[in-house]
Scaffold this active site. Structure first.
Site, PDB file in Angstrom:
ATOM      1  CD  GLU A 174      -3.327  -1.145   1.065  1.00  9.40           C
ATOM      2  OE1 GLU A 174      -3.615   0.110   0.629  1.00  9.40           O
ATOM      3  OE2 GLU A 174      -3.756  -1.993   1.288  1.00  9.40           O
TER       4      GLU A 174
HETATM    5  C1  FAD Z   1       2.490  -9.440   1.795  1.00  6.83           C
HETATM    6  C2  FAD Z   1       2.213  -8.632   0.654  1.00  6.83           C
HETATM    7  C3  FAD Z   1       0.762  -8.378   0.294  1.00  6.83           C
HETATM    8  C4  FAD Z   1       0.650  -7.519  -0.714  1.00  6.83           C
HETATM    9  N1  FAD Z   1      -0.953  -7.193  -1.099  1.00  6.83           N
HETATM   10  C5  FAD Z   1      -1.261  -6.761  -2.323  1.00  6.83           C
HETATM   11  C6  FAD Z   1      -2.432  -6.303  -2.574  1.00  6.83           C
HETATM   12  O1  FAD Z   1      -3.487  -7.003  -2.114  1.00  6.83           O
HETATM   13  N2  FAD Z   1      -2.630  -5.809  -3.966  1.00  6.83           N
HETATM   14  C7  FAD Z   1      -1.673  -5.280  -4.630  1.00  6.83           C
HETATM   15  O2  FAD Z   1      -1.911  -4.665  -5.737  1.00  6.83           O
HETATM   16  N3  FAD Z   1      -0.536  -5.383  -4.238  1.00  6.83           N
HETATM   17  C8  FAD Z   1      -0.160  -6.012  -3.060  1.00  6.83           C
HETATM   18  N4  FAD Z   1       1.068  -6.008  -2.603  1.00  6.83           N
HETATM   19  C9  FAD Z   1       2.348  -5.687  -3.525  1.00  6.83           C
HETATM   20  C10 FAD Z   1       2.869  -4.301  -2.779  1.00  6.83           C
HETATM   21  O3  FAD Z   1       1.830  -3.240  -3.012  1.00  6.83           O
HETATM   22  C11 FAD Z   1       4.022  -3.977  -3.559  1.00  6.83           C
HETATM   23  O4  FAD Z   1       5.020  -5.010  -3.138  1.00  6.83           O
HETATM   24  C12 FAD Z   1       4.720  -2.386  -3.237  1.00  6.83           C
HETATM   25  O5  FAD Z   1       3.681  -1.601  -4.047  1.00  6.83           O
HETATM   26  C13 FAD Z   1       6.056  -2.427  -3.804  1.00  6.83           C
HETATM   27  O6  FAD Z   1       6.170  -2.825  -5.152  1.00  6.83           O
HETATM   28  P1  FAD Z   1       7.438  -3.835  -5.420  1.00  6.83           P
HETATM   29  O7  FAD Z   1       7.323  -4.753  -4.694  1.00  6.83           O
HETATM   30  O8  FAD Z   1       7.224  -4.001  -6.964  1.00  6.83           O
HETATM   31  O9  FAD Z   1       8.936  -2.761  -5.193  1.00  6.83           O
HETATM   32  P2  FAD Z   1       9.443  -1.948  -6.446  1.00  6.83           P
HETATM   33  O10 FAD Z   1       8.376  -0.810  -6.766  1.00  6.83           O
HETATM   34  O11 FAD Z   1      10.245  -2.549  -7.455  1.00  6.83           O
HETATM   35  O12 FAD Z   1      10.276  -0.959  -5.330  1.00  6.83           O
HETATM   36  C14 FAD Z   1      11.505  -1.618  -4.713  1.00  6.83           C
HETATM   37  C15 FAD Z   1      12.098  -0.743  -4.156  1.00  6.83           C
HETATM   38  O13 FAD Z   1      12.575   0.680  -4.883  1.00  6.83           O
HETATM   39  C16 FAD Z   1      12.003   1.575  -4.185  1.00  6.83           C
HETATM   40  N5  FAD Z   1      11.389   2.799  -5.257  1.00  6.83           N
HETATM   41  C17 FAD Z   1      10.797   2.621  -6.453  1.00  6.83           C
HETATM   42  N6  FAD Z   1      10.530   3.412  -7.062  1.00  6.83           N
HETATM   43  C18 FAD Z   1      11.051   4.686  -6.051  1.00  6.83           C
HETATM   44  C19 FAD Z   1      11.418   6.104  -6.322  1.00  6.83           C
HETATM   45  N7  FAD Z   1      10.417   6.755  -7.605  1.00  6.83           N
HETATM   46  N8  FAD Z   1      11.923   6.706  -5.276  1.00  6.83           N
HETATM   47  C20 FAD Z   1      12.683   6.015  -4.400  1.00  6.83           C
HETATM   48  N9  FAD Z   1      12.585   4.548  -4.261  1.00  6.83           N
HETATM   49  C21 FAD Z   1      11.683   4.027  -4.995  1.00  6.83           C
HETATM   50  C22 FAD Z   1      10.917   1.280  -3.289  1.00  6.83           C
HETATM   51  O14 FAD Z   1      10.526   2.276  -2.400  1.00  6.83           O
HETATM   52  C23 FAD Z   1      11.377  -0.204  -2.677  1.00  6.83           C
HETATM   53  O15 FAD Z   1      12.308   0.095  -1.500  1.00  6.83           O
HETATM   54  C24 FAD Z   1       1.281  -6.873  -1.742  1.00  6.83           C
HETATM   55  C25 FAD Z   1       2.760  -7.021  -1.093  1.00  6.83           C
HETATM   56  C26 FAD Z   1       3.265  -7.924  -0.265  1.00  6.83           C
HETATM   57  C27 FAD Z   1       4.670  -8.098   0.106  1.00  6.83           C
END
Ligand code: FAD
Length: 391
Positions: A368
């Site tokens: 989120e």
């Molecule tokens: C247990 C669990 C439940 C979840 N449930 C849901 C759900 O119900 N529905 C749903 O849609 N999603 C869900 N998610 C997904 C979750 O919302 C995403 O994992 C989250 O938004 C981060 O995306 P990502 O994992 O692709 O990380 P990425 O976006 O790849 O980010 C990796 C790192 O880079 C950093 N980063 C990325 N862009 C920037 C920027 N512009 N500036 C600075 N730092 C940056 C991030 O902060 C992070 O530290 C869930 C995740 C987990 C682990």
């Protein structure tokens, strides 16, 4: 506002649910298995539509009352609270807010009765912090849409009967739209994700849509409105995470106070050692600050809901939800870490509540909206929109 007597009844039902759930949840946790009693117990206590208006079978809670309910549920564990976030805060909420009358009638009463379980599928393997990078697509063919794509890390994704999901028009020409997809249709396949560091009792899954036929009537909102729906839904979702984190902090505090009085070392209760008291004071301060931020965000969301179309109130609710979620998730992580420390070696065991909270609550700094994305959002609100660093 929900009438005070109804709010009191709801919170009493939540309390009864939590007490009944706790021994089952603890057993499932140590056995590392999904808690299949959560939904039946939530149904028994009528908690599957807390914010849904009574006209559609729900309890009609305002955001402040719902946040209090989620804080209580959060004490039972982040996995338990995450179920409610998926089903209600980001499942029922977008249907209530953007659904047609027919969609509301078709989905909400059944969701309140637990006959339908909901989830929210936005994230993809290649699109997390930036949902605009999603690859899922849809195409209109006669009287239906056809959806293709993969959604990743979806809470309730393997148990849901209906998922609010998002896709670009084929060829990624145009803007994202939102859909209600039914998981019993051919072309839908989910896989539970089990290699995870916390929340073993909750369901997290990925799912694939392969030429999934979706009736035209299942478009949620207007075509092209998907991104706005997703971002609007995240306000509700972030408040739910923040409220759940408040519950984690409250539970850590209760556990630490009890243990610090019971456990003796060096001839006295460890609660008499000043360095242990420092942990207790830090958790208590974070509890107070988190509670204030959660209630402020919930009040702002209620104020925004009472004035639909008021952009200023909407922006205020969005910002306060991000601030509450950022603070609460970091504070809960710190509280759980301190509680583990006070419990010493027992703290490191998942037989005790602090260790379980520590493992589970870490995800609240990721889903989120990650810490980093929320910080950028807060900084842009202070600096001005032209400084938005994530566009
Ligand atoms: C247990 C669990 C439940 C979840 N449930 C849901 C759900 O119900 N529905 C749903 O849609 N999603 C869900 N998610 C997904 C979750 O919302 C995403 O994992 C989250 O938004 C981060 O995306 P990502 O994992 O692709 O990380 P990425 O976006 O790849 O980010 C990796 C790192 O880079 C950093 N980063 C990325 N862009 C920037 C920027 N512009 N500036 C600075 N730092 C940056 C991030 O902060 C992070 O530290 C869930 C995740 C987990 C682990």
């Amino acid at each position: 506002m929900m009438p005070a007597a109804d709010a009191e009844k709801l919170l009493a039902d939540v309390e009864a649910f939590c007490q009944e759930l706790r021994p089952i949840e603890e057993l499932c946790y140590v056995e590392h298995r999904y808690n299949d009693q959560l939904v039946p117990l939530a149904r028994k206590h009528d908690l599957l539509g807390m914010v849904v208006p009574p006209a559609y079978g729900g309890r009609g809670a305002d955001t402040v009352t719902y946040a209090r309910a989620l804080a209580r549920i959060g004490r039972e564990g982040t996995g338990v609270r995450t179920f409610f976030s998926g089903h209600t805060s980001i499942g029922e909420y977008p249907i209530m807010t953007w659904g047609t009358e027919e969609q509301k009638r078709r989905y909400l009463p059944a969701a309140c009765r637990g006959e339908k379980i909901l989830a929210f599928g936005l994230t993809e393997p290649e699109a997390g912090s930036n949902p605009l990078e999603m690859r899922s697509t849809y195409e209109r063919r006669g009287d239906h849409f056809v959806l293709n794509g993969v959604k990743y890390l979806i809470s309730n994704g393997g148990i849901a009967t209906t998922i609010v999901t998002f896709a670009y028009p084929a060829g990624r020409q145009g803007r994202i739209s939102a859909f209600l997809i039914d998981t019993d249709q051919p072309g839908f396949q989910s896989e539970d994700l089990t290699a995870k560091m916390g929340m073993p009792t909750a369901n997290t899954a990925m799912f694939e849509m392969t030429n999934l036929k979706v009736p035209l009537a299942n478009l949620l909102g207007e075509e092209g409105e998907g991104f706005r729906i997703a971002m609007g839904t995240l306000i509700s979702g972030r408040i739910s995470v923040a409220a759940g984190c408040l519950g984690v902090i409250e539970d850590c505090l209760a556990e630490v106070v009890r243990y610090a009085q019971e456990r003796s070392q060096h001839g006295k209760a460890i609660g008499r050692h000043q360095l242990v008291q420092e942990h207790i004071a830090a958790i208590e301060m974070d509890r107070l600050a988190t509670e204030a931020l959660v209630l402020r965000a919930a009040e702002a969301k209620d104020a925004s809901a009472a004035h639909p179309g008021d952009a200023k109130r909407h922006a205020q609710a969005e910002l306060l939800a991000a601030q509450a979620k950022l603070y609460a998730s970091q504070a809960a992580w710190d509280a759980a870490d301190r509680a583990v420390q006070v419990f010493g070696g027992r703290g490191w065991s998942t037989l005790y509540r602090p260790g379980r909270h520590l493992q589970d609550v870490r995800v609240c700094r990721i889903y989120e909206g990650t810490d980093e994305i929320l910080k950028l959002k807060i900084a842009a609100a202070v600096l001005g929109k032209e400084y938005e660093a994530y566009r």
